[in-house]
Design a protein around this motif. Structure first.
Motif: not given
Length: 400
Positions: A171-181
């Motif tokens: 699962m690649p993250y194609a949307a913003t992941l919480s608690a990331t810069t």
């Protein structure tokens, strides 16, 4: 986008009511569908009761039976997934997981990160899952800019699951992941997805599923900002807050620098910026090295938060036969425990020599390395129509 499966998230109050109408359309279209549920730690409601997770609240055996009933009616419903499964394993014991899997009667896919996927977990749960969804976020470092650890993560997970004749879905993250810069940009999604497809073609994993890939055209990435001095691309390095680093940790980007034809000298000017300002010096250092020799350095606490240029640096003495390796990096002079930083480089200006991609407007030309996990970086290119661009990018990769 050449996808053959849709994972339907059941989270908000009306999602379950929308699910069967969606299944009717999916049945007509021949689109394989999964139900994607959230566990007690994520479900809406109070006091860990999932009181507004409707209609079945915290009764996942009832959820499973309802999903199974729909699967009996709609052949396209072939699996269901559980988000953040590992964090809820005290609730989803192997015995209980076996019960809900049997009640649904279709494939069950728990979501587990690579640092959670131990031999003990695999032994306990292999018989009550069908495949495993492995999100990639450079775990346990939690970011969506660094991709260098992906192959190692996949190789580790593939080997563990193969021992129990199971496979995973990346699962690649194609949307913003919480608690990331830094939010994922198109280049990040492209890189992670391409590696996943490579492993699919090799028969090592079962598939690739995008996390919340946007389907509405012409929108920017949620929470995205530009890290560029000019244009849309920049080189970014970061250390999260509440993160332990050690002296000597670093993340770096390297490229070859070459004299121009007929030139006998090479000089460089850097544009650089950071988010800290002029206080608490002695920890994070912005650096430039040629062939391992430091030719420029700034403490992030030595200046304000504007963009600055370095004074010209003569690189000629550090070149061998007109060629050298330029490295830009964020270096930890002292370890920290809670000292968040965001460092940017852009618009490298060379006189008498040249490098690839000096403005970071593409993803090529630079090699990323790091000395330890908590410091990471990469090229980031903002896109005002991210949703459209990433959709077409994934579509092109899925044709392979």
């Amino acid at each position: 986008m050449n996808a053959n499966t849709y994972a339907f998230l059941v989270h908000n109050e009306n999602d379950w009511n929308d699910f069967e109408p969606f299944l009717r359309e999916a049945q007509t279209a021949g689109l394989t569908t999964w139900a994607y549920l959230v566990p007690p730690t994520e479900c809406p409601g109070v006091d860990d009761t999932c009181s507004t997770y409707l209609p079945h609240k915290k009764d996942y055996l009832a959820w499973a039976r309802a999903i199974g009933a729909l699967a009996d009616e709609y052949a396209v419903l072939k699996a269901w997934a559980m988000d953040d499964f590992y964090y809820n394993r005290a609730f989803f014991t192997p015995a209980y997981t076996g019960q809900i899997r049997a009640a649904a009667g279709i494939d069950f896919y728990p979501v587990v990160y690579v640092h959670q996927l131990t031999e003990a977990f695999t032994i306990s749960y292999a018989n009550v899952m069908d495949s495993l969804i492995l999100p990639f976020n450079d775990s346990p470092n939690r970011n969506t800019v660094w991709t260098g650890s992906l192959r190692g993560h996949l190789d580790t997970a593939v080997a563990l699951l193969a021992a129990k004749s199971k496979k995973l879905l990346l699962m690649p993250y194609a949307a913003t992941l919480s608690a990331t810069t830094v939010t994922p940009d198109v280049g990040y999604v492209r890189t992670v997805t391409a590696v996943g497809i490579e492993y699919v073609k090799a028969g090592k994993i079962a598939g690739v599923v995008q996390y919340a890939l946007p389907l509405t055209p012409d929108l920017p990435q949620a929470g995205d900002v530009s890290f560029a001095h000019t244009g849309r691309g920049g080189l970014v390095f970061t250390v999260h807050s509440n993160t332990d680093t050690q002296a000597g940790d670093f993340a770096a980007a390297s490229t070859a620098v070459r004299l121009d034809p007929g030139s006998t000298s090479c000089s460089m000017v850097l544009w650089h910026q950071d988010n800290w300002g002029d206080n608490t010096p002695g920890y994070h250092m912005k650096q430039a090295l040629i062939g391992g020799t430091k030719v420029w350095e700034r403490d992030i606490a030595s200046e304000g938060t504007d963009w600055y240029t370095s004074s010209p640096r003569d690189l000629t003495p550090y070149l061998t036969n007109g060629v050298g390796t330029l490295m830009l990096r964020l270096y930890e002079a002292k370890g920290v425990a809670n000292y968040r930083v965001l460092v940017r480089f852009d618009d490298i200006r060379l006189t008498g020599c040249h490098i690839a991609n000096p403005d970071f407007e593409t993803t090529g030309g630079w090699t990323m390395t790091r000395g330890n996990g908590p410091v990471f970086g990469g090229t980031h290119i903002s896109d005002p129509v991210y949703s459209t661009t990433v959709h077409s990018t994934v579509a092109a990769l899925y044709t392979t």
